[in-house]
Scaffold this active site. Structure first.
Site, PDB file in Angstrom:
ATOM      1  N   ILE A 199       0.816  -1.220   0.000  1.00  0.00           N
ATOM      2  CA  ILE A 199       0.000   0.000   0.000  1.00  0.00           C
ATOM      3  C   ILE A 199       0.846   1.265   0.000  1.00  0.00           C
ATOM      4  O   ILE A 199       0.308   2.372  -0.077  1.00  0.00           O
ATOM      5  CB  ILE A 199      -0.958   0.029   1.208  1.00  0.00           C
ATOM      6  CG1 ILE A 199      -0.192  -0.115   2.519  1.00  0.00           C
ATOM      7  CG2 ILE A 199      -2.007  -1.054   1.076  1.00  0.00           C
ATOM      8  CD1 ILE A 199      -1.068  -0.029   3.758  1.00  0.00           C
ATOM      9  N   GLY A 200       2.154   1.116   0.080  1.00  0.00           N
ATOM     10  CA  GLY A 200       3.012   2.302   0.064  1.00  0.00           C
ATOM     11  C   GLY A 200       4.472   1.926   0.019  1.00  0.00           C
ATOM     12  O   GLY A 200       4.861   0.830   0.417  1.00  0.00           O
ATOM     13  N   LYS A 201       5.280   2.876  -0.478  1.00  0.00           N
ATOM     14  CA  LYS A 201       6.718   2.649  -0.562  1.00  0.00           C
ATOM     15  C   LYS A 201       7.413   3.996  -0.507  1.00  0.00           C
ATOM     16  O   LYS A 201       6.999   4.954  -1.173  1.00  0.00           O
ATOM     17  CB  LYS A 201       7.079   1.925  -1.857  1.00  0.00           C
ATOM     18  CG  LYS A 201       8.577   1.632  -2.026  1.00  0.00           C
ATOM     19  CD  LYS A 201       8.816   0.724  -3.231  1.00  0.00           C
ATOM     20  CE  LYS A 201       8.492   1.426  -4.535  1.00  0.00           C
ATOM     21  NZ  LYS A 201       9.499   2.464  -4.890  1.00  0.00           N
ATOM     22  N   GLY A 202       8.451   4.070   0.320  1.00  0.00           N
ATOM     23  CA  GLY A 202       9.217   5.297   0.442  1.00  0.00           C
ATOM     24  C   GLY A 202      10.677   5.059   0.130  1.00  0.00           C
ATOM     25  O   GLY A 202      11.040   4.088  -0.531  1.00  0.00           O
ATOM     26  N   ALA A 238      11.608   2.202   3.172  1.00  0.00           N
ATOM     27  CA  ALA A 238      10.720   1.145   3.653  1.00  0.00           C
ATOM     28  C   ALA A 238       9.596   0.899   2.657  1.00  0.00           C
ATOM     29  O   ALA A 238       9.318   1.725   1.772  1.00  0.00           O
ATOM     30  CB  ALA A 238      10.135   1.508   5.015  1.00  0.00           C
ATOM     31  N   ALA A 239       8.957  -0.255   2.802  1.00  0.00           N
ATOM     32  CA  ALA A 239       7.739  -0.583   2.066  1.00  0.00           C
ATOM     33  C   ALA A 239       6.664  -0.929   3.080  1.00  0.00           C
ATOM     34  O   ALA A 239       6.947  -1.474   4.148  1.00  0.00           O
ATOM     35  CB  ALA A 239       7.974  -1.754   1.123  1.00  0.00           C
ATOM     36  N   VAL A 240       5.409  -0.605   2.768  1.00  0.00           N
ATOM     37  CA  VAL A 240       4.297  -0.802   3.699  1.00  0.00           C
ATOM     38  C   VAL A 240       3.268  -1.728   3.051  1.00  0.00           C
ATOM     39  O   VAL A 240       2.901  -1.548   1.884  1.00  0.00           O
ATOM     40  CB  VAL A 240       3.631   0.534   4.081  1.00  0.00           C
ATOM     41  CG1 VAL A 240       2.551   0.322   5.126  1.00  0.00           C
ATOM     42  CG2 VAL A 240       4.676   1.524   4.603  1.00  0.00           C
ATOM     43  N   ASP A 245      10.659  15.969   8.602  1.00  0.00           N
ATOM     44  CA  ASP A 245      10.350  15.493   7.249  1.00  0.00           C
ATOM     45  C   ASP A 245       8.848  15.569   7.013  1.00  0.00           C
ATOM     46  O   ASP A 245       8.244  14.661   6.440  1.00  0.00           O
ATOM     47  CB  ASP A 245      10.852  14.061   7.067  1.00  0.00           C
ATOM     48  CG  ASP A 245      10.849  13.624   5.597  1.00  0.00           C
ATOM     49  OD1 ASP A 245      10.813  14.518   4.719  1.00  0.00           O
ATOM     50  OD2 ASP A 245      10.876  12.406   5.327  1.00  0.00           O
TER      51      ASP A 245
END
Length: 575
Positions: A149-152, A155-157, A349
């Site tokens: 559901i997300g990636k920065g 990290a990945a979520v 941030d």
């Protein structure tokens, strides 16, 4: 000069001389005379100085009333004993003026006591997470992991559900929140329904581990800043005993629960699994056992949190909040930042990608600050970072870095003060909340290190005037002229709910405002006892405001509002 003019002049003289601090020696003499005259034995009781006045006024706290009485008595005696009418009137009015000041100080003492009592009542009501407390879940196998559901950048979520607490099935209809995502291959639509969130109520964040090693101790030491929003039971007992030597302190600081700050329910280390999309999305961070060309270590840190429908950026791409909802969204960010600042934490941030969104029973967006990978959380709770080398990390997202941070020059004894840096970032994000491009992103592309305040683009006319004032104040280059997150939040609270209390209000008189606070407290307490309405975003914000009441912060907020309104009115008249 007439007697009326003399009295008026004496009143003004009494106030101005006191404010300049010129009555100190005269006050001492008057107090000594009074003490010598009325002393009949050893003093049984000493009046203690009040804490709300600055230290330079500590003498007046005990002697001002007596000085006023002495001057008034002297004026009366001279009135009947001779002397020119003008001098008699000035002396009498001088004493009356000081008496009025004493009355004002007495009102301030009562207002300060009122604020303290309200604060005590609401601070006893601790915020509790809506999810039931975990009794297990310290292993990756305890969770069923769904889609990414997300990636920065670090990290990945993934969405997840706890195997030890399966979600209850419910066949009721669910509202749909659609998030349109543009991909390189074309347009795709991802729908998150409340049914989906019920099936996967949790989110697991898998950190990318390049150089921290693969032992528990090394991983927790290296990534201790990720544990700042962790709850008291997030780590296993044995891991709590590890000396966590993170980037900014020996022990990772923990922030207490708050409705606008993410909560980490579990934190543990485990072997990196091959999750959906890993080979396509982040092959380089995988360990060699999963990808021969990968650079990652075998084990890493996993964080378990609540699953939210979307980020603030995703929400604003497809939705336009109402004017009131937008004001409440900005206020939530300020409340979250203030909560962090009070506990000695700077996020560093803050951007719309690092803010999550859900919705209350009234459909109002609830904002939650997340991703503490770049935060400053030192042991001494100081928000000042020694800046003696260019290698010191100033934080993430250079585009939204406050001017005092972006322009800091390293050197011996130099420090960067972050106490108002996150509040400045909230000012930039507010443009996005009110439907504009962030002025520090392209196409405007201002740079925080050298922009001028007059270069900031105008906000839409639909944005309330007081909200525009707060945003402009938050984006002041000089942090000394910028309100703190607490003061800015108070300005919005007063604008949203205290307009009548501010009518004909000046920056010194707080009695009317204190009366309004008492009424507001009763209303909020009744709402909290009336069921679901007590869990809405507005109710949470009002409780947060009342639990952080401080007379000086309120006075500063009123001063900012009155100054801003007067300046705005002057600009209109001059135009």
């Amino acid at each position: 000069m007439s007697v009326r003019q003399a009295i008026h002049r004496g009143l003004e003289l009494g106030r101005s001389v006191f404010q300049l601090g010129l009555l100190k020696s005269g006050g001492r003499v008057a107090a000594k005379l009074r003490a010598d005259r009325f002393r009949v034995g050893p003093s049984v009781r000493t009046v203690q100085p009040q804490a709300f006045l600055p230290s330079r006024y500590r003498y007046y706290r005990t002697s001002l009333r007596g000085l006023a009485a002495q001057l008034q008595a002297a004026g009366v005696r001279r009135w009947y004993g001779g002397g020119s009418p003008r001098n008699r009137a000035v002396l009498l009015a001088f004493g009356l003026g000081i008496g009025l000041i004493e009355q004002q100080l007495e009102d301030d003492r009562k207002s300060a006591a009122t604020c303290q009592e309200i604060q005590d009542v609401f601070r006893k009501k601790k915020f509790t997470t809506p999810l039931k407390p975990f009794t297990s879940g310290y292993n990756l196998d305890d969770y069923l992991i769904g889609n990414q559901i997300g990636k920065g950048s670090n990290a990945a979520v993934y969405e997840a559900a706890a195997r030890f607490a399966p979600p209850k099935q419910n066949n009721t209809n669910c509202s749909i929140v659609q998030l349109e995502e543009d991909t390189e291959e074309g347009n795709s639509t991802r729908s998150l329904t409340c049914c989906s969130l019920r099936n996967f109520p949790l989110a697991i964040k898998m950190m990318w581990n390049f150089g921290a090693g693969s032992s528990n101790e090394d991983i927790l030491k290296s990534m201790s800043h990720e544990l700042v929003p962790a709850g008291p039971l997030a780590l296993k007992q044995e891991n709590e005993q590890i000396t966590l030597d993170g980037h900014f302190g020996v022990l990772p600081k923990r922030v207490s629960a708050h409705p606008n700050v993410i909560r980490v329910y579990r934190a543990f280390t485990a072997d990196v699994p091959l999750l959906p999309g890993a080979q396509e999305e982040y092959p380089d961070v995988l360990p060699a056992r999963l990808n021969p060309d990968g650079l990652g270590n075998n084990r890493t840190l996993f964080l378990v949190m609540k699953n939210y429908p979307c980020t603030l950026r995703q929400y604003l791409e497809v939705s336009t909040p109402t004017r009131r909802h937008a004001s409440l969204m900005m206020l939530q960010l300020l409340e979250g930042v203030d909560h962090l600042c009070r506990q000695g934490i700077a996020h560093r941030d803050l951007k719309s990608d690092n803010v999550l969104v859900e919705f209350d029973s009234d459909g109002c967006p609830r904002l939650v600050i997340t991703d503490f990978g770049c935060c400053l959380a030192q042991r001494d709770s100081s928000l000042e970072l020694p800046f003696n080398s260019i290698w010191v990390n100033r934080g993430g997202n250079a585009s939204l870095m406050a001017p005092e941070v972006a322009t800091a020059i390293p050197g011996c004894g130099m420090v960067i003060d972050y106490c108002k840096a996150d509040a400045w970032a909230v000012g930039t994000i507010s443009f996005e909340i009110f439907g504009q491009n962030n002025p520090f992103y392209r196409p405007v592309g201002l740079e925080s290190r050298n922009y001028q305040e007059k270069q900031l683009p105008p906000l839409p006319s639909s944005v309330p005037a007081d909200v525009q004032l707060v945003i402009r104040f938050l984006l002041r280059r000089n942090p000394n002229k910028r309100p703190s997150a607490r003061v800015a939040a108070n300005m919005l609270h007063l604008s949203l709910w205290g307009r009548r209390a501010l009518a004909n209000q000046d920056s010194a008189g707080m009695k009317k405002l204190a009366d309004w606070l008492l009424c507001q407290s009763a209303v909020v307490l009744l709402k909290g006892c009336s069921g679901p309405k007590g869990n809405t975003v507005e109710a949470e914000l009002q409780r947060s405001f009342l639990s952080n009441l401080d007379l000086e912060d309120l006075r500063t907020a009123v001063g900012f509002l009155l100054y801003g309104r007067a300046h705005h009115q002057a600009c209109i008249l001059s135009a």
